[in-house]
Design a protein around this motif. Structure first.
Motif, PDB file in Angstrom:
ATOM      1  N   ARG A   9       0.769  -1.039  -0.010  1.00 59.81           N
ATOM      2  CA  ARG A   9       0.030  -0.009   0.040  1.00 59.81           C
ATOM      3  C   ARG A   9       1.082   1.510   0.182  1.00 59.81           C
ATOM      4  O   ARG A   9       1.904   1.326   0.535  1.00 59.81           O
ATOM      5  N   ALA A  14      -4.036   7.607   6.296  1.00 58.77           N
ATOM      6  CA  ALA A  14      -5.493   7.609   6.258  1.00 58.77           C
ATOM      7  C   ALA A  14      -6.221   8.768   6.741  1.00 58.77           C
ATOM      8  O   ALA A  14      -5.872   9.250   7.769  1.00 58.77           O
ATOM      9  N   ASP A  17      -6.488  13.346   3.682  1.00 54.51           N
ATOM     10  CA  ASP A  17      -6.683  14.102   2.409  1.00 54.51           C
ATOM     11  C   ASP A  17      -7.905  13.400   1.638  1.00 54.51           C
ATOM     12  O   ASP A  17      -7.393  12.329   1.095  1.00 54.51           O
ATOM     13  N   ASP A  18      -9.071  13.651   1.312  1.00 48.23           N
ATOM     14  CA  ASP A  18     -10.042  13.110   0.679  1.00 48.23           C
ATOM     15  C   ASP A  18      -9.799  13.026  -0.815  1.00 48.23           C
ATOM     16  O   ASP A  18     -10.061  12.084  -1.357  1.00 48.23           O
ATOM     17  N   ASP A  19      -8.843  13.880  -1.307  1.00 39.44           N
ATOM     18  CA  ASP A  19      -8.412  13.758  -2.728  1.00 39.44           C
ATOM     19  C   ASP A  19      -7.403  12.921  -2.990  1.00 39.44           C
ATOM     20  O   ASP A  19      -7.156  12.562  -4.284  1.00 39.44           O
ATOM     21  N   LYS A  20      -6.761  12.279  -1.893  1.00 37.54           N
ATOM     22  CA  LYS A  20      -5.809  11.169  -2.094  1.00 37.54           C
ATOM     23  C   LYS A  20      -6.086  10.015  -1.533  1.00 37.54           C
ATOM     24  O   LYS A  20      -5.788   9.708  -0.305  1.00 37.54           O
ATOM     25  N   VAL A  21      -6.906   8.927  -2.483  1.00 38.79           N
ATOM     26  CA  VAL A  21      -7.294   7.778  -2.092  1.00 38.79           C
ATOM     27  C   VAL A  21      -6.169   7.013  -1.740  1.00 38.79           C
ATOM     28  O   VAL A  21      -5.359   6.852  -2.616  1.00 38.79           O
ATOM     29  N   PRO A  22      -6.307   6.263  -0.850  1.00 37.40           N
ATOM     30  CA  PRO A  22      -5.325   5.267  -0.434  1.00 37.40           C
ATOM     31  C   PRO A  22      -5.171   4.272  -1.746  1.00 37.40           C
ATOM     32  O   PRO A  22      -6.145   3.704  -2.203  1.00 37.40           O
ATOM     33  N   ALA A  23      -3.997   4.097  -2.090  1.00 36.46           N
ATOM     34  CA  ALA A  23      -3.747   3.215  -3.164  1.00 36.46           C
ATOM     35  C   ALA A  23      -2.707   1.964  -2.754  1.00 36.46           C
ATOM     36  O   ALA A  23      -2.042   1.925  -1.888  1.00 36.46           O
ATOM     37  N   GLU A  46      -4.260   0.343  -7.982  1.00 36.88           N
ATOM     38  CA  GLU A  46      -5.443   0.426  -7.703  1.00 36.88           C
ATOM     39  C   GLU A  46      -5.795   1.107  -6.216  1.00 36.88           C
ATOM     40  O   GLU A  46      -5.110   0.926  -5.446  1.00 36.88           O
ATOM     41  N   ASP A  47      -7.009   1.494  -6.189  1.00 30.93           N
ATOM     42  CA  ASP A  47      -7.595   2.057  -4.759  1.00 30.93           C
ATOM     43  C   ASP A  47      -7.556   0.819  -3.832  1.00 30.93           C
ATOM     44  O   ASP A  47      -7.944  -0.288  -4.396  1.00 30.93           O
TER      45      ASP A  47
END
Length: 84
Positions: A9, A14, A17-23, A46-47
């Motif tokens: 990951r 976590a 920042d809502d604009d940076k989805v964990p990937a 992928e997310d």
């Protein structure tokens, strides 16, 4: 043939920042491309929680080396040893 090399990951905190989805990312060796005629290095990004909905790059050896070099250059830019 499908051989997993590594996966992880990203290290973004976590909820920061809502604009940076964990990937997550995964590197594999694949021979599933008949038109390619040889093994390919597969990079999937992928997310987290979005298995099967990521982007997959099938890299030939030159493309894999170019990506490796770009990552090494980025590490040097931030003052880190690029490692292996």
């Amino acid at each position: 043939m499908r051989r997993s090399i590594d996966d992880a990951r990203d290290a973004h905190p976590a909820g920061d920042d809502d604009d940076k989805v964990p990937a997550s990312w995964m590197v594999q060796l694949l021979d599933d491309c008949e038109a390619c005629g040889d093994l390919r290095v597969s990079l999937t990004v992928e997310d987290v929680g979005g298995a099967g909905y990521g982007v997959v790059a099938h890299l030939d050896p030159a493309g894999a080396r170019r990506l490796r070099g770009a990552l090494a250059d980025a590490l040097r830019e931030v003052g880190e040893d690029p490692g292996r």
